[in-house]
Write an enzyme that holds these catalytic residues in place. Sequence first.
Site, PDB file in Angstrom:
ATOM      1  N   SER A 208       0.805  -1.214   0.000  1.00  0.00           N
ATOM      2  CA  SER A 208       0.000   0.000   0.000  1.00  0.00           C
ATOM      3  C   SER A 208       0.842   1.270   0.000  1.00  0.00           C
ATOM      4  CB  SER A 208      -0.968   0.003   1.189  1.00  0.00           C
ATOM      5  OG  SER A 208      -0.288  -0.259   2.397  1.00  0.00           O
ATOM      6  N   HIS A 265       1.874   4.999   4.132  1.00  0.00           N
ATOM      7  CA  HIS A 265       0.985   5.562   3.114  1.00  0.00           C
ATOM      8  C   HIS A 265       1.360   7.005   2.797  1.00  0.00           C
ATOM      9  CE1 HIS A 265      -2.443   2.553   4.310  1.00  0.00           C
ATOM     10  NE2 HIS A 265      -1.372   1.961   3.812  1.00  0.00           N
TER      11      HIS A 265
END
Length: 287
Positions: A208, A265
């Site tokens: 991610s 992230h």
Amino acid sequence: MSIVAALRRPLGEDLSGFVRMLRQLDVPHRVSEEAGEQVLWVPDEQLAEDVRGLFQRYPQGGEAQTQTDPGRPPAWRGVAQQLRDSPLTALVLLLALLVAGFTSLGENHAILHWLTFQAYRVAGDYAYFTPWLESLQAGQWWRLVTPMLIHFGWLHLAMNGMWYWELGRRIEARQGSSMLLGLTLLLGLLSNLAQFWFGGDGLFGGLSGVLYGLLGHCWIFQLLAPSAAYQLPRGVLVMMLIWLLVCLSGAVDLLGFGAIANAAHVGGLLAGCATGLLGGALARARR
């Protein structure tokens, strides 16, 4: 400015679907007949490269293939062609799938501890982590990037795999396999460092952080040097940014879906925006 021939195709080939897609993407073009061929013209060479890459991926304008092949069904033929066109994207996903299998999605600590950012050992209900610099001094440099291949559940793997397939293919078609490899390793490194820096000792993993980096790369690159390959579907960017804010709020943790590597992230997104800024500026200067 002189126009450039982006494609030369036989007269009998149906380009209507591809031309319709170019219109939807607002790509300036025209088609003419020259020396017994269909020629698709665009304003400059950079745009011609984009159109050629797009044609390799979607020769029928994204529509289903209609040709018959008694040996393989059309759906399989389409997937096989996409795998051939995006070998690096497919390789990264294959590695993630293999790691998921060998580590039992994070449950097999005997193998997992070789791939985590920090080496660790489990004693009873506790995990004891080795200082990361000690692992690097021992030559275990792969730990800086291998956490991106670790996933802790099928949903985690499926979601990350779907987005890497979508974004990775775009970058591989537009800038090549070498660029995608470099971006994947760089974004994996920086997002892992960000997560460790802000989160400290702990187990983390997944693609991610890389995905948010690839998203930022495509976003900023597209703003500076518009490309059909980087024109993301409407709402994708907004949805991903909203999800990032939801994760940062802590709501996902409170709902019991597990800890989220928020620093990875954010670090990946910022790094990807930086690479998109550099790449987009260079592409704009070449144009």
